[in-house]
Design a protein around this motif. Structure first.
Motif, PDB file in Angstrom:
ATOM      1  N   GLY A  92      -3.874   6.603  -4.847  1.00 15.23           N
ATOM      2  CA  GLY A  92      -3.283   6.930  -3.877  1.00 15.23           C
ATOM      3  C   GLY A  92      -4.282   6.232  -2.559  1.00 15.23           C
ATOM      4  N   ILE A 109       4.830   9.293  -1.305  1.00  9.90           N
ATOM      5  CA  ILE A 109       4.602   7.738  -0.287  1.00  9.90           C
ATOM      6  C   ILE A 109       2.962   7.898   0.813  1.00  9.90           C
ATOM      7  CG2 ILE A 109       6.506   8.578   1.525  1.00  9.90           C
ATOM      8  CD1 ILE A 109       6.390   5.903   2.928  1.00  9.90           C
ATOM      9  N   ASP A 115      -4.259   4.615   1.465  1.00 13.42           N
ATOM     10  CA  ASP A 115      -3.515   4.748   2.810  1.00 13.42           C
ATOM     11  C   ASP A 115      -4.710   5.537   3.565  1.00 13.42           C
ATOM     12  OD1 ASP A 115      -1.789   4.181   1.846  1.00 13.42           O
ATOM     13  OD2 ASP A 115      -0.734   6.220   1.111  1.00 13.42           O
ATOM     14  N   LYS A 156      -2.392  -1.283   6.121  1.00 13.39           N
ATOM     15  CA  LYS A 156      -2.468  -1.540   4.711  1.00 13.39           C
ATOM     16  C   LYS A 156      -1.637  -1.560   3.960  1.00 13.39           C
ATOM     17  CE  LYS A 156      -2.228   0.999   0.703  1.00 13.39           C
ATOM     18  NZ  LYS A 156      -1.612   1.598   0.390  1.00 13.39           N
TER      19      LYS A 156
HETATM   20 MG    MG Z   1       0.422   4.404  -2.097  1.00 16.13          MG
END
Ligand code: MG
Ligand code: ASP
Length: 440
Positions: free
Chosen positions: A196, A255, A199, A5
């Motif tokens: 996000g 992260i 992921d 990714k």
């Molecule tokens: Mg991210």
């Protein structure tokens, strides 16, 4: 097969897309999950919110600004005339869709459809770029296989069936490119895995194809042992267990999406965090292995509210905590940290939307104190509850007012609640004494 990714910065410029190409072009078959180009999802969120507020002119000018950026990227990325024309036609199609959204009534689905454009654009452009560079790649539409159920969790059975179908119908490709983040909901409408979420897409895909490894490529050399925004000299952590990574992802180590490791944990599929701008750096390996070497990482989460509930009725009584928890349950507010004494219980929440209602109901059974602007500092390491580092904490933080401590809830985590104004000092002190081995 591996799943790789790449985040927004990795596909955020022509130069970086070129880095990504060199990383993935190693002759092995793989699935590549892409985020939207950096800045795009934020721009789309803003466009959707202008549509919601009926600021149509503002929304239109933001669409126009974003469009210009894409025209620029396409022109620099695709020197092949034929591919350039094809990709421009696709970009126009996506932006015409956005313009049509200006005429529609706002709804959650409309917002999700707007947000989905970023990943649709980045994958289409990148796939065309790979073809220009002579790489045998194939675009897979995430909306053909990614789906969440009524409780917004991945529908693994559906995803497995549909992804396998899609892969079997295009067996010849070396590299499959697909969109992160976007999916269908249980009613078949466009939805997503939250900000996000690319992921999470990668580990969901990794889990259903039983990948040998999932790699998450970002712009930092792995998960750091402290927050680089507040502490100098933080270091990437070389190994983390799934449990440690899950604790850190939740506690604001920005992260990783908090859910990332869940899909792969059971099958022990390793997740490697790597840096697109520095591929030789070892990064962080998240796996089933536990390494016991004290506190490995520190992270902090802000905007925490602490509530102290004090009642004489708690003394030797049963059922008091149930009443307290019920009030939070009714107001759909989850509790993060909790500590109790014989006459009081303190707990924290990070969502204070319903705080007033909660407090007024609690006041019927106890005396309440509320402290806002608190931060949870979370210390993570395998079995740290028994480690000597842990016993140094009070000494290291002797000048910081610790409001609550959670110890023993998990063997891998100790959480401290402090005033947010003391956060930077706390993170720096912990870093110096625990990681830089400054002696006390
Ligand atoms: Mg991210
Ligand atoms: N593009 C989405 C976001 O910015 C998903 C992702 O990048 O992971 O949140």
């Amino acid at each position: 097969m591996k799943v790789l990714k790449f985040g927004g910065t990795s596909v955020g410029s022509v130069e970086n897309m070129n880095h990504v190409k060199s990383i993935i072009n190693d002759g092995s078959k793989k699935i590549v999950v892409l985020s939207a180009m950096s800045g795009t999802t934020n721009a789309l969120v803003s466009i959707a919110s202008e549509i919601e507020k009926n600021n149509i002119n503002q929304a239109e000018s933001e669409i126009d600004k974003l469009y210009k950026k894409y025209v620029d990227v396409v022109d620099n990325l695709l020197t092949d005339k034929y591919l350039n024309v094809g990709v421009m036609a696709y970009v126009n199609e996506r932006f015409n869709f956005l313009l049509r959204c200006l005429e529609k009534p706002f709804s959650l689905t409309l917002e999700n459809e707007v947000l989905a454009q970023g990943e649709l654009l980045s994958t289409y452009m990148f796939n065309a770029y790979l073809q220009q560079e002579g790489i045998n790649s194939q675009l897979l539409a995430a909306l053909d296989f990614m789906k969440i159920n009524e409780v917004k969790e991945p529908d693994f059975k559906y995803i497995q069936e549909h992804l396998n179908e899609v892969l079997n119908s295009t067996p010849g490709a070396d590299i499959y490119i697909t969109q992160g983040f976007i999916c269908l909901d249980d009613a078949g409408k466009v939805s997503n895995l939250q900000r996000g979420g690319s992921d999470y897409t990668a580990t969901i895909v990794g889990a259903v194809i039983k990948a040998e490894e999932v790699q998450i490529w970002t712009d930092i050399d792995g998960m750091h042992n402290n927050d680089p925004r507040f502490v100098e000299g933080t270091q990437p952590i070389s190994d983390l267990s799934f449990d440690e990574a899950a604790e850190l992802a939740y506690f604001g180590a920005k992260i990783l999406h908090p859910q990332t490791v869940l899909p792969v944990r059971e099958d022990g599929i390793p997740v490697r965090l790597k840096n697109t701008m520095n591929p030789p750096a070892p990064g962080t390996l998240i796996s089933s292995n536990h390494v016991e070497n004290g506190i490995k990482a520190i992270a902090a989460k802000d905007n925490i509210t602490a509530i102290k509930i004090k009642s004489g009725r708690m003394l030797q009584a049963h059922g008091f905590l149930r009443k307290v928890f019920e009030i939070f349950e009714v107001h759909e507010t989850s509790i993060d940290m909790i500590t109790t004494s014989e006459v009081a219980v303190s707990l924290t929440i990070d969502d204070d939307k319903n705080l007033d209602k909660i407090v007024s109901e609690l006041e019927a059974i106890a005396t309440i104190e509320v402290d806002k602007n608190q931060s949870i500092v979370c210390l993570v390491g395998h079995s740290i509850v028994n480690h000597e580092d842990t016993f140094k904490l009070f000494q290291i933080l002797k000048d910081v007012k610790i409001r609550m401590i959670s110890y023993g809830g998990s063997r891998n985590n100790i959480s401290l609640l402090i005033d947010t104004k003391d956060k930077v000092e706390t993170l720096q002190k912990l870093n110096a004494y625990l990681f830089e081995l400054v002696t006390l």
